[in-house]
Design a protein around this motif. Structure first.
Motif, PDB file in Angstrom:
ATOM      1  N   SER A 168       0.817  -1.217   0.000  1.00 20.44           N
ATOM      2  CA  SER A 168       0.000   0.000   0.000  1.00 20.44           C
ATOM      3  C   SER A 168       0.849   1.265   0.000  1.00 20.44           C
ATOM      4  O   SER A 168       0.575   2.213  -0.736  1.00 20.44           O
ATOM      5  CB  SER A 168      -0.932  -0.007   1.218  1.00 20.44           C
ATOM      6  OG  SER A 168      -1.814  -1.106   1.172  1.00 20.44           O
ATOM      7  N   THR A 204      -4.180  -3.763  -0.111  1.00 18.44           N
ATOM      8  CA  THR A 204      -5.561  -3.887   0.369  1.00 18.44           C
ATOM      9  C   THR A 204      -6.179  -2.538   0.728  1.00 18.44           C
ATOM     10  O   THR A 204      -7.031  -2.445   1.611  1.00 18.44           O
ATOM     11  CB  THR A 204      -5.609  -4.820   1.593  1.00 18.44           C
ATOM     12  OG1 THR A 204      -4.697  -4.335   2.587  1.00 18.44           O
ATOM     13  CG2 THR A 204      -5.230  -6.224   1.207  1.00 18.44           C
ATOM     14  N   THR A 238      -9.647  -7.206  -1.138  1.00 21.52           N
ATOM     15  CA  THR A 238      -9.494  -6.267  -0.020  1.00 21.52           C
ATOM     16  C   THR A 238     -10.288  -6.735   1.194  1.00 21.52           C
ATOM     17  O   THR A 238     -11.174  -7.592   1.110  1.00 21.52           O
ATOM     18  CB  THR A 238      -9.973  -4.869  -0.422  1.00 21.52           C
ATOM     19  OG1 THR A 238     -11.387  -4.927  -0.683  1.00 21.52           O
ATOM     20  CG2 THR A 238      -9.241  -4.368  -1.661  1.00 21.52           C
TER      21      THR A 238
END
Length: 674
Positions: free
Chosen positions: A364, A387, A404
């Protein structure tokens, strides 16, 4: 790609055979004449310092040893030692006798005399040579762990450079025999640093033979990191390049070529390194279309990076086979290697080869860092595993095909409340970012659908006793809808029985954690269906938990035995190419590459058009069924709802929400006590 031969590093020999591991006996006789002229005082008052010249019998024994007449030398030396008149020369005699015994294949007897020398003459100038010869005897006997400390003593105590060099050379040989190649290299480098320039080639040759014949990739990398910008880092990098070219892993070879050029800009290998880079670039230029992958191929996440890369390759193979798109090239960059230069390398890649999209990065925080690059170059970055709930906030060119936390929470809540009519839940989650976020999102989804979360408890990572959390959940429930009743058995014994008010418990932990929690829930009379996230989807769940998770429900983005034609095709292609089943990481990356190829098939010719196709299409071909990206840039993939049934993992529903073929499964079965 045409193979480009690599010239040797200056001073690098072409391998002529395996590294020689047979130690020459360390006789050190070349130094003995000096000491034979200076007998050493023996400990104790009876042995005064002597200045007599070398004893003729010892000189003769030395000559016989050097001419390989060991038996004659042994007779002279044994007789010499037996004669008490020669006591002042015993240290020399012991050393010569030990050398002769090693040469005749009697190293154990040599050890006895050499130990005696060091015991009786601890201050002898021959002590270091005795230790070297004793180490040689132990090496002949296979006692390497006894030989190495003797050599360490010589290296630390001796003030004679040639003697220290001999100790280092032998240390390298013994460490090589033990398979400790990195320490052997260090020993030989130290030896070379003490040697005259004209003698250093021998040590370099030993090191190069290890590098080319013994070291694996991880050891080569350690060598490269240990000696940056100098020998033998250059040799290790060239070997890494050769290894990966031989495996047709050009993307890895390219990474090491670039690193080599940065570290050794004036090396003789530079010309060939540049030729390799040009050959890689030519291959990309000659392709009609380029897809790039930005994944962690080294470091702690390398396993997941390589799984993702395999999924991308399978998608490209499929596109070539089905859509007559043979000219698709894959450019790969390692997001973990040479991070300082990563952004400039990506700019160069985009500028030179105009990839349709970049599959990656995986984490991320990397998505956030590189979003500006995606926007500026109008190149879609499709993360297969980050996610993030919303990647669109970073720009219009960032997409996610990851399963996710939000997708999992939504799918499980849809099933539990919408299909099974379960409305009251308890939650027991790990006190990690993963556990906290899934707990929050699932609670939110339940409440939006009119359900209730009765109790939420967390446990620390590594916990094995979940009794305190379960008891607190039970106490909270008893204040609401839980019931405690008394029951009497046949023997007349009365006990309280707890009937939970909540109808299911959500356990967003790993399979190992769930296997520990499930039987403890049964112990406290909590016999309700268990529900979980994709952390459950491992073989360990069934082997560890056994019947305590029977009937448990969880969601995931991949079910290997799904009858869905797309899943069957993907799994079979993956197994054929890699002889193993795909993971979820491979599936998510496969979807990312497949969607880019589908945009190409539909007429997109540039990265900008690919991004437009991804944003606008509602029927993108993903595993589990056609779908599209939502307003947050996340692929709204349709997850599998899976159930533990009779010791197997089976689908409860197909991803399109229909019941699977066969009889209706009925209510969720209750877990039973193991």
């Amino acid at each position: 790609m045409k193979h480009v031969p690599h010239p040797p590093i200056p001073g690098r020999p072409r391998p002529r055979g395996p590294v020689c591991l047979v130690l020459a006996v360390v006789l050190l006789l070349g130094g003995l004449p000096h000491h034979l002229d200076q007998p050493v005082a023996r400990a104790g008052p009876a042995y005064a310092q002597s200045t007599a010249k070398a004893h003729p019998r010892l000189a003769e024994a030395k000559r016989l040893i050097e001419s390989d007449q060991q038996e004659s030398a042994l007779r002279i030396l044994r007789g010499f030692i037996a004669d008490e008149a020669n006591a002042r020369y015993l240290d020399q005699a012991y050393l010569l006798l030990g050398a002769a015994l090693i040469r005749t294949g009697a190293p154990q007897e040599a050890v006895t005399y050499l130990d005696q020398l060091l015991t009786e003459f601890p201050d002898s100038p021959l002590a270091d040579r005795a230790r070297l010869t004793l180490a040689s005897a132990h090496a002949e006997l296979g006692n390497l762990d006894q030989a190495l400390p003797l050599l360490a003593e010589v290296r630390s105590l001796s003030t004679d450079t040639p003697t220290r060099r001999e100790a280092l050379a032998m240390t390298g040989e013994l460490l090589t025999r033990k398979g400790d190649y990195l320490r052997a290299i260090q020993a030989w480098l130290e030896e070379a640093s003490m040697a005259p320039a004209e003698e250093r080639a021998v040590s370099r040759e030993r090191i190069l033979l290890l590098i080319t014949q013994k070291l694996g990739e991880s050891e080569l990398l350690r060598v490269q990191r240990a000696y940056p910008g100098t020998f033998p880092s250059d040799a290790a990098l060239i070997r890494l390049i050769e290894l990966h070219l031989a495996r047709d892993e050009r993307y890895v070879a390219e990474r090491y070529v670039r690193r080599f050029l940065r570290l050794f800009p004036n090396h003789d290998y530079v010309k060939d390194a540049n030729a390799l880079l040009e050959s890689f670039a030519t291959q990309l230029r000659e392709s009609d279309h380029v897809i790039a992958a930005l994944l962690p191929l080294t470091g702690r996440l390398s396993q997941f990076g390589h799984e993702s890369l395999r999924g991308i390759r399978v998608a490209i193979d499929r596109g070539k086979a089905l859509y007559d798109l043979p000219s698709i090239a894959l450019a790969v960059r390692d997001s973990e290697a040479d991070k300082v230069f990563l952004r400039s390398e990506l700019y160069e890649l985009i500028d030179r080869h105009r990839p349709l999209a970049i599959i990656g990065p995986m984490r991320s925080r990397e998505v956030e860092k590189l979003a500006e690059l995606a926007e500026r170059t109008e190149t879609p970055f499709v993360t297969p595993s980050a996610t993030l709930l919303n990647v669109r906030r970073f720009g219009n060119y960032v997409f996610s095909t990851a399963v996710t936390y939000a997708l999992q929470a939504r799918r499980l809540a849809d099933y539990a409340l919408g299909r099974r009519g379960i409305y009251q839940f308890g939650i027991l989650h790990p006190d990690t970012q993963y556990g906290r976020e899934l707990s929050r999102l699932f609670s939110q989804e339940v409440r939006q659908r009119g359900g209730t979360v009765v109790a939420v408890e967390s446990y620390p990572e590594g916990a094995t006793d979940f009794g305190p959390q379960i008891r607190r959940m039970k106490a909270i429930d008893l204040q609401r809808d839980g019931i405690m009743t008394e029951t009497t058995n046949e023997e007349g014994e009365t006990r309280e029985v707890y009937t939970p008010g909540f109808e299911a418990i959500f356990l967003p932990g790993t399979a190992e954690e769930v296997a520990l929690i499930a039987p403890q829930l049964l112990f406290y009379d909590i016999r309700v269906p268990l529900m979980g996230s994709n952390g459950w989807n491992t073989p360990e769940l069934l082997s560890l938990a056994r019947t305590s998770v029977e009937g448990g429900i969880f969601v995931d983005g991949l079910y290997l035995d799904s009858p869905d034609p797309d899943v069957v095709d993907f799994v079979s292609r993956f197994r054929r190419r890699y002889q193993q089943p795909p993971s979820l990481f491979a599936a998510q990356a496969y979807d990312a590459a497949r969607l880019v190829i589908d945009a190409l098939r539909r007429g997109a010719t540039s990265s900008r058009e690919v991004a437009q196709a991804l944003r606008r299409s509602e029927d993108l071909p993903a595993l589990g069924g056609a779908t599209g990206f939502d307003a947050r840039g996340v692929l709204n993939r349709k997850l599998f709802v899976l159930q533990v049934k009779e010791g197997k993992i089976e689908p409860v529903e197909q991803t399109n929400g229909e019941q699977p073929r066969g009889p209706f499964l009925g209510p969720l079965p209750m877990p039973t006590t193991p």
